[in-house]
Design a protein around this motif. Structure first.
Motif, PDB file in Angstrom:
ATOM      1  N   THR A 271       2.725   7.697   4.741  1.00  0.00           N
ATOM      2  CA  THR A 271       3.030   6.417   4.103  1.00  0.00           C
ATOM      3  C   THR A 271       4.037   5.604   4.907  1.00  0.00           C
ATOM      4  N   SER A 272       4.909   6.274   5.650  1.00  0.00           N
ATOM      5  CA  SER A 272       5.901   5.546   6.449  1.00  0.00           C
ATOM      6  C   SER A 272       5.248   4.725   7.558  1.00  0.00           C
TER       7      SER A 272
ATOM      8  N   LEU B 271       0.823   4.324  -2.988  1.00  0.00           N
ATOM      9  CA  LEU B 271       0.813   5.783  -2.820  1.00  0.00           C
ATOM     10  C   LEU B 271       1.993   6.428  -3.533  1.00  0.00           C
ATOM     11  N   GLN B 272       3.135   5.756  -3.516  1.00  0.00           N
ATOM     12  CA  GLN B 272       4.296   6.289  -4.230  1.00  0.00           C
ATOM     13  C   GLN B 272       4.023   6.341  -5.730  1.00  0.00           C
TER      14      GLN B 272
ATOM     15  N   ASN C 237       0.826  -1.215   0.000  1.00  0.00           N
ATOM     16  CA  ASN C 237       0.000   0.000   0.000  1.00  0.00           C
ATOM     17  C   ASN C 237       0.859   1.263   0.000  1.00  0.00           C
ATOM     18  N   GLU C 238       2.055   1.170   0.596  1.00  0.00           N
ATOM     19  CA  GLU C 238       2.984   2.294   0.538  1.00  0.00           C
ATOM     20  C   GLU C 238       3.465   2.491  -0.901  1.00  0.00           C
TER      21      GLU C 238
ATOM     22  N   LYS D  56      -4.262   7.636   3.789  1.00  0.00           N
ATOM     23  CA  LYS D  56      -3.802   8.962   3.371  1.00  0.00           C
ATOM     24  C   LYS D  56      -4.860  10.010   3.679  1.00  0.00           C
TER      25      LYS D  56
ATOM     26  N   GLY E 296      -4.629   2.072   1.389  1.00  0.00           N
ATOM     27  CA  GLY E 296      -3.668   3.163   1.270  1.00  0.00           C
ATOM     28  C   GLY E 296      -4.348   4.503   1.085  1.00  0.00           C
TER      29      GLY E 296
ATOM     30  N   PHE F 247       2.247   3.076   7.042  1.00  0.00           N
ATOM     31  CA  PHE F 247       1.321   2.105   6.461  1.00  0.00           C
ATOM     32  C   PHE F 247       1.651   0.674   6.883  1.00  0.00           C
TER      33      PHE F 247
END
Length: 428
Positions: A377-378, A273-274, A269-270, A371, A367, A380
């Motif tokens: 995100t760190s 988002l990236q 999921n991180e 957000k 994710g 998640f």
């Protein structure tokens, strides 16, 4: 108990009978445990065709999109149950009665605080330490504080350890976040629900009262439910492997957290988002859709499709509904959320995505929800670990409860040098 026999023909006109075992669901399993007596072992990199244990906790049928916890479909558990209800089910095998649940919930709440000296562990971390690094270290360090639950051969100790891990993981996870943003730690509030208490410890400050949004609270509880267990994945297998040696439960869960930290496992999921950040805006989506369709382009859409679920992820259906509820409630203005919703629309309508079964999965939706709530995100994968702790401890407990369990010892296909004589350094 074997229902049939498989006959394996070996070189030299020799053969061996291997029992075929049947579970209550899924594929039949060939018991190869006696194969070593004939001088052979199987070769199965990644253990993709090997049943490493016998378990009654979770069943997955990837082809049909089925996920069962103790026989109950995940769709029902996610919409009609709560995370603590599911925790009881995973740990004890049956849904609790009202009185049993009340007692279980009370016990969990009584264990939410952590030893005050654990604060000094956090003070020893760098200011910019990754939350997963802190979570892994602090979880392993719990064995230095709770030494009255380290005897894995004592059923009472195993029970106490299970309660402590389920209870304290939200507190430790929130402490990882607070430390990373330079805010003071917030004590647990036992008047709140499990999810509500976690949100309070994440976002409350000493300056003003924090009120839990019920829509966000429901979404967080569902995220916990949908990530609670997923059969013999890498991190769960790691916990079982570590536990097979008799390691204490806190060390075993720390090992699971370390395994989950890998981007191919808990970081999906991180990564999603990236990817949204790389796309940046809705008007660039067509460009990235074409890149995704180009086999020669290294770009890959994250958060779509699933390694196990070949048709659809049953967790994603529930998470999609929750995702839209949260976005509607919070009315967040964020270009990346606009990108996510447009990608979702395309994936559900575009023939390429439909034919390839590249549906949005649970990581995609969770994710987006995190957000929107304001979780970086760190954090998640930290939330993933928090959710999965009860699954890990249930498998650890199940393994130790089974009579005759052995230390895990995988074999290998050796391809190095044969025996050779050592040559001293002056003659090389």
């Amino acid at each position: 108990m074997a229902d049939n026999i498989a006959k394996l023909e070996l070189p030299g006109n020799d053969s061996i009978d291997l029992p075929i075992k049947k579970g209550t669901e899924g594929f039949d399993v060939i018991d190869i445990s006696t194969l070593g007596k004939k001088g052979y072992f199987t070769f199965d990199p990644g253990f993709l065709a090997t049943a490493s244990c016998e378990s009654a906790i979770t069943y997955i049928d990837g082809e049909q999109g089925i996920l069962l916890h103790r026989g109950y479909p995940i769709e029902q558990l996610a919409t009609e149950s709560t995370y603590l209800d599911l925790c009881y089910l995973l740990l004890y095998g049956e849904l609790p009665t009202k009185d049993a649940f009340d007692e279980f919930e009370t016990t969990v709440k009584q264990h939410t605080m952590v030893h005050d000296q654990i604060v000094y562990f956090f003070r020893g971390f760098r200011r910019d330490a990754h939350p997963m690094a802190m979570l892994c270290g602090v979880t392993g360090a719990l064995s230095a504080f709770y030494q009255d639950s380290l005897d894995v051969n004592n059923p009472s100790h195993r029970k106490i350890a299970a309660f402590r891990l389920v209870s304290k993981m939200p507190t430790i996870a929130a402490m990882c976040y607070k430390f990373s943003v330079g805010q003071p730690f917030i004590y647990p509030r036992n008047d709140l629900s499990y999810a509500g208490n976690f949100l309070s410890m994440m976002f409350a400050t000493p300056c003003e009262e924090y009120k839990v949004n019920p829509v966000v609270e429901k979404a967080m509880d569902r995220i916990f439910v949908l990530h609670a267990d997923h059969e013999q994945n890498a991190s769960t297998s790691t916990v079982r492997l570590a536990g097979s040696s008799g390691a204490n439960p806190f060390a075993c869960i720390a090992a699971g957290i370390a395994s989950l930290w890998g981007p191919a496992h808990g970081g999906a999921n991180e990564a999603c988002l990236q990817m949204l950040e790389e796309i940046g805006s809705v008007d660039r989506i067509p460009e990235y859709i074409e890149k995704a369709k180009d086999k020669n382009d290294p770009f890959r859409l994250m958060g779509f499709g699933h390694r196990v679920y070949k048709n659809f992820d049953p967790r994603a259906k529930v998470m999609r509904e929750t995702c839209h509820e949260v976005l509607q409630e919070l009315k967040v203005v964020d270009p990346l959320l606009d990108v996510a919703m447009e990608l979702e629309r395309i994936a559900l309508e575009d023939e390429y995505f439909i034919s390839k079964k590249l549906y949005p999965n649970v990581d995609f939706y969770s994710g987006i929800i995190m957000k929107a709530i304001g979780i970086p995100t760190s954090m998640f994968t930290v939330l993933f670990a928090l959710s999965r702790t009860v699954g890990w401890i249930s498998h650890w407990k199940e393994m130790l409860d089974q009579p005759g369990h052995k230390i895990s010892r995988p074999r290998q296909l050796y391809t190095g040098d044969s025996a050779r004589d050592f040559v001293s350094v002056d003659k090389r």
